[in-house]
Design a protein around this motif. Structure first.
Motif, PDB file in Angstrom:
ATOM      1  N   SER A 127       0.802  -1.221   0.000  1.00 22.96           N
ATOM      2  CA  SER A 127       0.000   0.000   0.000  1.00 22.96           C
ATOM      3  C   SER A 127       0.834   1.270   0.000  1.00 22.96           C
ATOM      4  O   SER A 127       0.304   2.353  -0.140  1.00 22.96           O
TER       5      SER A 127
ATOM      6  N   ALA B 176       0.397  15.708  -1.746  1.00 17.96           N
ATOM      7  CA  ALA B 176       0.392  14.347  -1.194  1.00 17.96           C
ATOM      8  C   ALA B 176      -0.869  13.661  -1.690  1.00 17.96           C
ATOM      9  O   ALA B 176      -1.760  14.325  -2.244  1.00 17.96           O
ATOM     10  N   GLY B 177      -0.942  12.354  -1.463  1.00 22.73           N
ATOM     11  CA  GLY B 177      -2.146  11.630  -1.842  1.00 22.73           C
ATOM     12  C   GLY B 177      -3.371  12.171  -1.122  1.00 22.73           C
ATOM     13  O   GLY B 177      -4.399  12.478  -1.730  1.00 22.73           O
ATOM     14  N   ALA B 178      -3.239  12.321   0.194  1.00 28.11           N
ATOM     15  CA  ALA B 178      -4.376  12.804   0.981  1.00 28.11           C
ATOM     16  C   ALA B 178      -4.770  14.222   0.546  1.00 28.11           C
ATOM     17  O   ALA B 178      -5.954  14.568   0.500  1.00 28.11           O
TER      18      ALA B 178
ATOM     19  N   GLU C 291      -6.792  13.868  -2.486  1.00 27.64           N
ATOM     20  CA  GLU C 291      -8.166  13.447  -2.168  1.00 27.64           C
ATOM     21  C   GLU C 291      -9.016  14.655  -1.774  1.00 27.64           C
ATOM     22  O   GLU C 291     -10.138  14.820  -2.241  1.00 27.64           O
TER      23      GLU C 291
ATOM     24  N   HIS D 120      -8.255   2.957   2.377  1.00 27.51           N
ATOM     25  CA  HIS D 120      -7.139   3.578   3.098  1.00 27.51           C
ATOM     26  C   HIS D 120      -7.722   4.637   4.037  1.00 27.51           C
ATOM     27  O   HIS D 120      -8.673   5.329   3.674  1.00 27.51           O
TER      28      HIS D 120
ATOM     29  N   THR E  32      -6.969   7.516   4.796  1.00 28.40           N
ATOM     30  CA  THR E  32      -7.029   8.909   4.357  1.00 28.40           C
ATOM     31  C   THR E  32      -8.362   9.225   3.662  1.00 28.40           C
ATOM     32  O   THR E  32      -8.769  10.390   3.660  1.00 28.40           O
ATOM     33  N   ASN E  33      -9.035   8.218   3.085  1.00 25.95           N
ATOM     34  CA  ASN E  33     -10.292   8.505   2.368  1.00 25.95           C
ATOM     35  C   ASN E  33     -11.348   9.107   3.290  1.00 25.95           C
ATOM     36  O   ASN E  33     -11.818  10.227   3.037  1.00 25.95           O
TER      37      ASN E  33
ATOM     38  N   THR F 211     -10.953   2.584  -4.327  1.00 28.06           N
ATOM     39  CA  THR F 211      -9.532   2.339  -4.520  1.00 28.06           C
ATOM     40  C   THR F 211      -9.427   1.085  -5.369  1.00 28.06           C
ATOM     41  O   THR F 211     -10.079   0.086  -5.072  1.00 28.06           O
TER      42      THR F 211
ATOM     43  N   ASP G 126      -9.258   6.473  -6.132  1.00 29.12           N
ATOM     44  CA  ASP G 126      -8.023   6.606  -5.376  1.00 29.12           C
ATOM     45  C   ASP G 126      -6.957   5.827  -6.140  1.00 29.12           C
ATOM     46  O   ASP G 126      -6.915   4.601  -6.087  1.00 29.12           O
TER      47      ASP G 126
ATOM     48  N   ALA H 280      -3.662   6.066  -5.745  1.00 29.74           N
ATOM     49  CA  ALA H 280      -2.367   6.173  -5.075  1.00 29.74           C
ATOM     50  C   ALA H 280      -1.415   5.105  -5.593  1.00 29.74           C
ATOM     51  O   ALA H 280      -0.244   5.372  -5.841  1.00 29.74           O
ATOM     52  N   ASN H 281      -1.949   3.901  -5.743  1.00 29.01           N
ATOM     53  CA  ASN H 281      -1.114   2.788  -6.208  1.00 29.01           C
ATOM     54  C   ASN H 281      -1.580   2.383  -7.596  1.00 29.01           C
ATOM     55  O   ASN H 281      -2.323   1.427  -7.762  1.00 29.01           O
TER      56      ASN H 281
ATOM     57  N   HIS I  40      -6.961  10.832  -8.001  1.00 32.21           N
ATOM     58  CA  HIS I  40      -5.617  11.324  -7.715  1.00 32.21           C
ATOM     59  C   HIS I  40      -4.630  10.187  -7.932  1.00 32.21           C
ATOM     60  O   HIS I  40      -4.981   9.008  -7.900  1.00 32.21           O
TER      61      HIS I  40
ATOM     62  N   ASN J  30      -0.564   9.082  -6.713  1.00 31.49           N
ATOM     63  CA  ASN J  30       0.590   9.446  -5.898  1.00 31.49           C
ATOM     64  C   ASN J  30       1.840   9.329  -6.763  1.00 31.49           C
ATOM     65  O   ASN J  30       2.300   8.227  -7.030  1.00 31.49           O
TER      66      ASN J  30
ATOM     67  N   HIS K  30       4.724   9.983  -5.906  1.00 32.70           N
ATOM     68  CA  HIS K  30       5.815   9.431  -5.093  1.00 32.70           C
ATOM     69  C   HIS K  30       5.684   7.929  -4.886  1.00 32.70           C
ATOM     70  O   HIS K  30       6.591   7.318  -4.350  1.00 32.70           O
ATOM     71  N   LYS K  31       4.598   7.332  -5.281  1.00 35.90           N
ATOM     72  CA  LYS K  31       4.525   5.872  -5.218  1.00 35.90           C
ATOM     73  C   LYS K  31       4.672   5.295  -6.625  1.00 35.90           C
ATOM     74  O   LYS K  31       5.638   4.620  -6.933  1.00 35.90           O
TER      75      LYS K  31
HETATM   76  C1  LIG Z   1      -0.648   6.096   0.351  1.00 39.79           C
HETATM   77  C2  LIG Z   1      -2.086   6.079   0.071  1.00 39.79           C
HETATM   78  C3  LIG Z   1      -2.867   7.241   0.251  1.00 39.79           C
HETATM   79  C4  LIG Z   1      -2.332   8.517   0.882  1.00 39.79           C
HETATM   80  O1  LIG Z   1      -1.237   9.086   0.241  1.00 39.79           O
HETATM   81  P1  LIG Z   1      -0.281  10.099   1.053  1.00 39.79           P
HETATM   82  O2  LIG Z   1       0.656  10.633   0.026  1.00 39.79           O
HETATM   83  O3  LIG Z   1       0.403   9.282   2.105  1.00 39.79           O
HETATM   84  O4  LIG Z   1      -1.138  11.168   1.643  1.00 39.79           O
HETATM   85  C5  LIG Z   1      -4.195   7.172  -0.102  1.00 39.79           C
HETATM   86  N1  LIG Z   1      -4.748   6.038  -0.576  1.00 39.79           N
HETATM   87  C6  LIG Z   1      -4.031   4.896  -0.747  1.00 39.79           C
HETATM   88  C7  LIG Z   1      -4.707   3.678  -1.273  1.00 39.79           C
HETATM   89  C8  LIG Z   1      -2.685   4.877  -0.425  1.00 39.79           C
HETATM   90  O5  LIG Z   1      -1.965   3.756  -0.568  1.00 39.79           O
END
Ligand SMILES: *Cc1c(COP(=O)(O)O)cnc(C)c1O
Length: 490
Positions: A79, A139-141, A144, A173, A175-176, A217, A246, A248-249, A268, A270, A272-273
């Protein structure tokens, strides 16, 4: 490391009068405190560490060697996607032409930087099948929150103020729901069914004209592809809500499918991921937000646009329907640069291999380890999957013990105790870029730990044995961290 200087704080290594620097003459030499306003002067010189240069260099070098990172070894953190970060990215991000830019300098003096920014927006739109991206969120959050603000602005623009509910699956996650709450929206949880995907019947019971959107997600946090998306997106759209992705990944989707084609309106990513940037402990990040055609007017400002004459400019002026600024300037430009370098280095063809390889690697590990570790959901996974601890728990060895023992073997731990759906979650993500030898090495160590859990459980329960610090009280460390040195007046 038995050196007695080791493990001390830099301030404890200080000797009055010792110096580790030599500064050039300053143009301000000759100014005395008397030249400064009295109210700006401190009463006493600051108590800074005074050390010679070798002491400083060794101090920080030894500290850095205590840290486990992607450059030290395999990092299967589910994740959070900590993958390979090509060195060329760092070189590009550190180039003085970029690093020395000022966010307020005139657009005509930084056309190259703006062009990269604009091109990355377009690349992300092409990769995801959406119309337009903003790179402003950090950032991911943060993405969002921005995406939810876009959705709210869209509903309000139609005079529809009743839509305040956000549907979020229980596997999401954390953060949602947090982002929805920060946005002032109401979180409504949607249950998962036994196979780990969204329960469509439960969703149906929660649909009404109060729904602003559904956040999904995909692959979800269990690493599963949400196979009911066509039906879900039809239901949510029919009741007037939008679909939020979501992403992120996004690794396992690269080259395989696009959220825009699946019917999502806002998402969104990420950077950085999925698009590489070493991160952790709060940054650095970038969470670009993309929208489908028709929602562009609501995106935040400032915007980098390409003008008719081919030049790039920054538009900060009033966009009538924009939600305004969501941060300082343009977001995290160094992360944008790394993502851009990564995408160009990979090229279209190799980018299309990311998804299939990430998926292959995860399934390979899952199948090799399932006799020793409990697989609560038995279906093909995407880029990651979840075990529910050891299959044989009779010796009392927990997921925490397994994670700590991995450190002794030189591996970073997977994500543990998340997702919350299982008691002993052990979430493994190998990423697409690891060699078969690396992955086989990890599998072998995981087998060894499972054997040790039977034959020598105390060895596993007492791990790690080889790190400078053994087990910390993680509740105390989280609740009462000591992160600063406190000066005690003698
Ligand atoms: C990492 C992640 C986030 C949040 O991203 P941040 O950059 O840490 O704020 C949101 N949703 C999922 C599924 C994630 O893996």
């Amino acid at each position: 490391m038995n050196n007695k200087l080791y493990g001390k704080l830099i301030i404890e290594l200080s000797h009055p009068g010792r110096k580790g620097y030599s500064l050039p003459h300053s143009e301000y030499e000759g100014y005395t405190p008397a030249d400064l306003p009295a109210n700006l002067l401190r009463g006493k010189a600051p108590e800074l560490p005074e050390c010679d240069e070798p002491t400083v260099v060794r101090h920080y070098t030894n500290h850095s060697a205590n840290n486990f990172g992607v450059n030290n070894g395999f990092y299967p953190l589910g994740s959070c996607t900590m993958k390979y970060n090509p060195v060329i990215n760092e070189e590009v991000a550190a180039m003085q032409q970029f690093a020395g830019l000022h966010p307020l300098q005139p657009a005509e003096t930084c056309q190259g930087a703006l062009r990269i920014y604009h091109e990355l927006q377009s690349m992300l739109a092409a990769i995801t099948g959406l119309s337009q991206f903003t790179l402003n969120p950090c950032a991911g959050a943060h993405g969002e929150l921005t995406g939810l603000m876009v959705i709210r602005a869209y509903h309000q623009s139609r005079g529809d103020d009743r839509r305040t509910k956000v549907l979020i699956p229980d596997s999401a996650h954390g953060t949602n729901p947090a982002s929805a709450a920060v946005c002032g929206l109401e979180v409504v949880e949607v249950k998962s069914q036994a196979d780990g995907t969204v329960d469509v019947d439960d969703l149906k019971s929660k649909l009404d004209e109060g729904v602003a959107c559904m956040m999904m997600t995909n692959p979800n946090t269990l690493g599963l592809f949400e196979h009911n998306i066509p039906e879900i997106q039809t239901l949510v759209h029919q009741c007037g809500g939008l679909m939020y992705y979501d992403g992120a990944n996004l690794n396992p989707m690269l080259g395989v499918c696009r959220p825009g084609d699946m019917g999502f309106d806002v998402m969104h990513i990420n950077l950085h991921k999925t698009f590489s940037t070493p991160h952790g402990g709060g940054g650095p990040g970038s969470g670009p937000v993309g929208v489908r055609a028709g929602l562009e007017p609501f995106l935040p400002t400032p915007r980098v646009v390409k003008d008719a004459d081919g030049t790039f400019s920054v538009k900060t002026g009033r966009y009538e329907q924009s939600l305004g600024s969501i941060g300082q300037f343009f977001g995290n430009y160094a992360v944008v640069l790394r993502a851009y370098a990564y995408i160009l280095t990979m090229g279209r063809e190799n980018l299309g291999l990311v998804g299939p390889l990430a998926t292959l690697n995860a399934n390979y590990i899952k199948e090799q380890l399932r006799d020793d570790y409990l697989l609560p959901i038995d279906s093909p996974c995407m880029h990651e999957f979840v075990f529910d601890g050891l299959r044989d728990k009779s010796q009392g060895v927990t997921t925490m013990d397994v994670a700590k023992r991995l450190l002794d073997y030189g591996y970073h731990a997977p994500t543990i105790y998340f997702p919350l759906l299982f008691h002993e979650s052990l979430m493994i993500e190998p990423t697409e870029n690891e060699s078969k030898e690396t992955i086989d090495g990890f599998i072998e160590v995981m087998h060894s730990i499972a054997r040790e859990a039977q034959t020598n459980p105390d060895e596993v329960k007492g791990a790690p044995h080889s790190t400078p610090i053994g087990r910390v009280d993680d509740v105390l460390a989280a609740k009462n961290p000591v992160l600063t040195w406190k000066h005690t007046q003698a």
